[in-house]
Design a protein around this motif. Structure first.
Motif, short mmCIF file in Angstrom:
data_model
loop_
_atom_site.label_atom_id
_atom_site.label_comp_id
_atom_site.label_asym_id
_atom_site.label_seq_id
_atom_site.Cartn_x
_atom_site.Cartn_y
_atom_site.Cartn_z
N SER A 1 0.83 -1.21 0.00
CA SER A 1 0.00 0.00 0.00
C SER A 1 0.86 1.27 0.00
CB SER A 1 -0.95 0.01 1.20
OG SER A 1 -1.80 -1.11 1.15
N ILE A 2 1.83 1.30 -0.89
CA ILE A 2 2.73 2.45 -1.01
C ILE A 2 2.10 3.49 -1.93
CG2 ILE A 2 4.98 3.21 -1.85
CD1 ILE A 2 6.04 0.45 -1.08
N ASN A 3 2.20 4.74 -1.54
CA ASN A 3 1.71 5.86 -2.34
C ASN A 3 2.92 6.49 -3.05
OD1 ASN A 3 0.70 8.21 -3.39
ND2 ASN A 3 0.05 9.07 -1.44
N TRP B 1 6.91 6.32 -12.32
CA TRP B 1 6.07 5.84 -11.23
C TRP B 1 5.37 6.98 -10.50
CZ3 TRP B 1 7.41 4.63 -5.70
CH2 TRP B 1 6.46 3.80 -5.12
N GLY B 2 5.96 8.18 -10.54
CA GLY B 2 5.32 9.35 -9.94
C GLY B 2 5.86 9.74 -8.58
N CYS B 3 7.09 9.36 -8.27
CA CYS B 3 7.66 9.74 -6.97
C CYS B 3 8.74 10.81 -7.17
CB CYS B 3 8.25 8.52 -6.27
SG CYS B 3 9.69 7.80 -7.10
N LYS B 4 9.23 11.37 -6.08
CA LYS B 4 10.35 12.31 -6.12
C LYS B 4 11.63 11.53 -6.39
CE LYS B 4 8.38 16.22 -5.18
NZ LYS B 4 8.22 17.17 -6.23
N THR B 5 12.53 12.11 -7.16
CA THR B 5 13.76 11.42 -7.51
C THR B 5 14.99 12.18 -7.00
OG1 THR B 5 13.74 12.52 -9.67
CG2 THR B 5 12.77 10.32 -9.56
N PHE B 6 15.95 11.41 -6.53
CA PHE B 6 17.23 11.94 -6.05
C PHE B 6 18.33 11.26 -6.85
CE2 PHE B 6 14.46 12.87 -2.59
CZ PHE B 6 15.03 13.89 -1.87
N ARG B 7 19.17 12.05 -7.48
CA ARG B 7 20.32 11.48 -8.19
C ARG B 7 21.58 11.71 -7.35
NH1 ARG B 7 21.93 10.19 -13.39
NH2 ARG B 7 20.05 11.09 -14.28
N ILE B 8 22.24 10.61 -7.03
CA ILE B 8 23.54 10.70 -6.40
C ILE B 8 24.55 10.96 -7.53
CG2 ILE B 8 25.33 9.49 -5.12
CD1 ILE B 8 23.12 8.11 -3.57
N ILE B 9 25.25 12.06 -7.42
CA ILE B 9 26.18 12.47 -8.47
C ILE B 9 27.30 11.44 -8.56
CG2 ILE B 9 27.77 14.26 -9.22
CD1 ILE B 9 25.95 16.21 -7.54
N ASN B 10 27.51 10.96 -9.77
CA ASN B 10 28.48 9.89 -10.01
C ASN B 10 29.06 10.10 -11.40
OD1 ASN B 10 29.74 7.47 -10.72
ND2 ASN B 10 28.22 6.22 -9.68
N ASP B 11 30.35 10.33 -11.48
CA ASP B 11 31.00 10.58 -12.78
C ASP B 11 31.03 9.34 -13.67
OD1 ASP B 11 31.47 13.20 -12.10
OD2 ASP B 11 33.48 12.81 -11.32
N GLN B 12 30.70 8.20 -13.13
CA GLN B 12 30.75 6.95 -13.90
C GLN B 12 29.63 6.87 -14.95
OE1 GLN B 12 30.66 3.47 -11.44
NE2 GLN B 12 30.79 2.06 -13.16
#
Length: 78
Positions: A20-22, A42-53
């Motif tokens: 039951s995740i929103n 999916w409609g959630c907030k996104t966080f990108r961990i900065i990665n030069d790879q």
């Protein structure tokens, strides 16, 4: 071609059903475009961990250095 493979959202849809995740109240943290694309689909907030790879062509809601920074941002929003 499994629906559970990113950037498809099958694994998140299953979690939505099972737990039951929103999506609107959820975050997805990743370091690749496929992670960010999955979260946006999916409609959630996104966080990108900065990665030069990995090349960065898809914009996340937040760009962060590490999980500690994610936690600080999430805590400020509460």
């Amino acid at each position: 071609e499994c629906l559970c493979r990113k950037p498809k959202t099958g694994m998140l849809e299953q979690a939505t059903h099972d737990f039951s995740i929103n999506p609107e109240g959820t975050i997805l943290v990743g370091d690749k475009d496929t992670d960010i694309e999955t979260g946006k689909r999916w409609g959630c907030k996104t966080f990108r961990i900065i990665n030069d790879q990995y090349p960065e062509t898809m914009l996340a809601d937040y760009r962060v250095m590490d999980l500690l920074e994610v936690a600080c941002i999430v805590k400020q929003k509460d």
